[in-house]
Design a protein around this motif. Structure first.
Motif, short mmCIF file in Angstrom:
data_model
loop_
_atom_site.label_atom_id
_atom_site.label_comp_id
_atom_site.label_asym_id
_atom_site.label_seq_id
_atom_site.Cartn_x
_atom_site.Cartn_y
_atom_site.Cartn_z
N THR A 119 -76.64 3.89 89.47
CA THR A 119 -77.91 3.82 90.19
C THR A 119 -77.77 4.41 91.59
O THR A 119 -76.87 4.05 92.33
N VAL A 120 -78.68 5.31 91.91
CA VAL A 120 -78.67 5.92 93.23
C VAL A 120 -79.99 5.59 93.91
O VAL A 120 -81.06 5.99 93.45
N ASN A 121 -79.93 4.83 94.99
CA ASN A 121 -81.12 4.50 95.74
C ASN A 121 -80.76 4.38 97.22
O ASN A 121 -79.60 4.58 97.60
N PHE A 122 -81.72 4.04 98.03
CA PHE A 122 -81.50 3.98 99.48
C PHE A 122 -80.40 2.99 99.84
O PHE A 122 -79.54 3.27 100.69
N ILE A 123 -80.40 1.81 99.19
CA ILE A 123 -79.42 0.77 99.51
C ILE A 123 -78.00 1.21 99.17
O ILE A 123 -77.08 1.08 99.98
N THR A 124 -77.81 1.74 97.96
CA THR A 124 -76.46 2.14 97.54
C THR A 124 -75.94 3.28 98.41
O THR A 124 -74.76 3.31 98.78
N ILE A 125 -76.82 4.24 98.74
CA ILE A 125 -76.40 5.35 99.59
C ILE A 125 -76.05 4.86 100.99
O ILE A 125 -75.03 5.26 101.58
N THR A 126 -76.85 3.94 101.54
CA THR A 126 -76.60 3.40 102.87
C THR A 126 -75.27 2.65 102.93
O THR A 126 -74.47 2.85 103.85
#
Length: 257
Positions: free
Chosen positions: A109-116
């Motif tokens: 899963t790639v989303n804002f939280i994981t990237i941050t």
């Protein structure tokens, strides 16, 4: 008498500090602590012995570390970080174009939280664990110590040389070829770190180079670019070429003063 001998020998101090840097790092890692605790303790250990050598052995001011926060240091950090990131990205793309390295697709899963969270972890690994403490020792304390006896160019050769030799441990850990490649990498970005520190008169510029190298590599790997030997070689080579260009650009201003 032994302490007095050390005071008279900045090179001896620098060699000793290099050895202690490796030994203390291995001692802390031996306890197999959780990563956040390990990195915090390691940072405290490095800060402590840099302080001890500066204040108690060399009897110098901490101002010699050149860690003052100012507009000049911010400028140095910004330019050093952008330049270093561009070098690593360009070299990686060049390697991929020439050798047709496979770009691995992102998984999970790639989303804002994981990237941050991932970028935060990359920042800690690149700047807090490696960039700041290593530059504090090799471009902060060591440069201050060596400059008491040697000129700016000689100090560059000695500090960069010791930093490169420290990475010779990879020959025993990862084999001769990869070990030499790692030493070349260390030598190349250490030259650029020293030069930009000298240009902007701040060790934060060196921290930006060091941390920028590691963080940009991590981000590229996150997006699927291969971290293979020829990519590492191209990155090292381009860092060295840029270091030479910077050296010839600023040699009269920085090295002849």
């Amino acid at each position: 008498m032994f302490i007095n001998l050390i005071k008279l020998s900045p090179l001896f101090n620098s060699i000793l500090v290099t050895a202690l840097f490796l030994i203390l790092g291995e001692i802390v890692s031996f306890f197999n602590l959780p990563t956040p605790i390990y990195e915090f303790i390691l940072l405290v250990v490095y800060l402590s012995f840099a302080y001890f050598f500066t204040k108690k052995i060399d009897r110098q001011s901490l101002k010699g570390w050149e860690l003052k926060i100012s507009k000049q240091s911010f400028k140095g950090v910004s330019i050093s970080l952008v330049a270093t990131s561009f070098i690593i990205i360009f070299a990686t793309i060049l390697s991929q174009s020439l050798f047709h390295d496979e770009i691995i697709k992102l998984r999970g899963t790639v989303n804002f939280i994981t990237i941050t969270v991932t970028l935060l972890l990359f920042f800690i690994e690149s700047f807090i664990k490696q960039g700041f403490p290593e530059e504090l020792i090799f471009r902060g304390y060591m440069v201050q110590s060596l400059r008491k006896k040697y000129n700016i160019f000689q100090t560059m050769l000695l500090s960069v040389g010791l930093f490169t030799l420290m990475h010779a441990i990879h020959i025993f850990m990862d084999g001769l070829f990869y070990g030499i490649l790692t030493m070349f990498y260390a030598f190349s970005f250490a030259c650029l770190a020293y030069l930009l520190k000298s240009v902007f008169n701040t060790t934060w510029a060196a921290v930006a180079v060091h941390g920028g190298v590691h963080m940009t590599r991590m981000i590229l790997m996150l997006f699927g670019f291969s971290e293979n030997n020829h990519a590492i070689f191209f990155q090292s080579l381009l860092l060295f070429v840029v270091s030479l260009l910077v050296f010839f650009k600023v040699r009269n201003k920085v090295f002849m003063c």
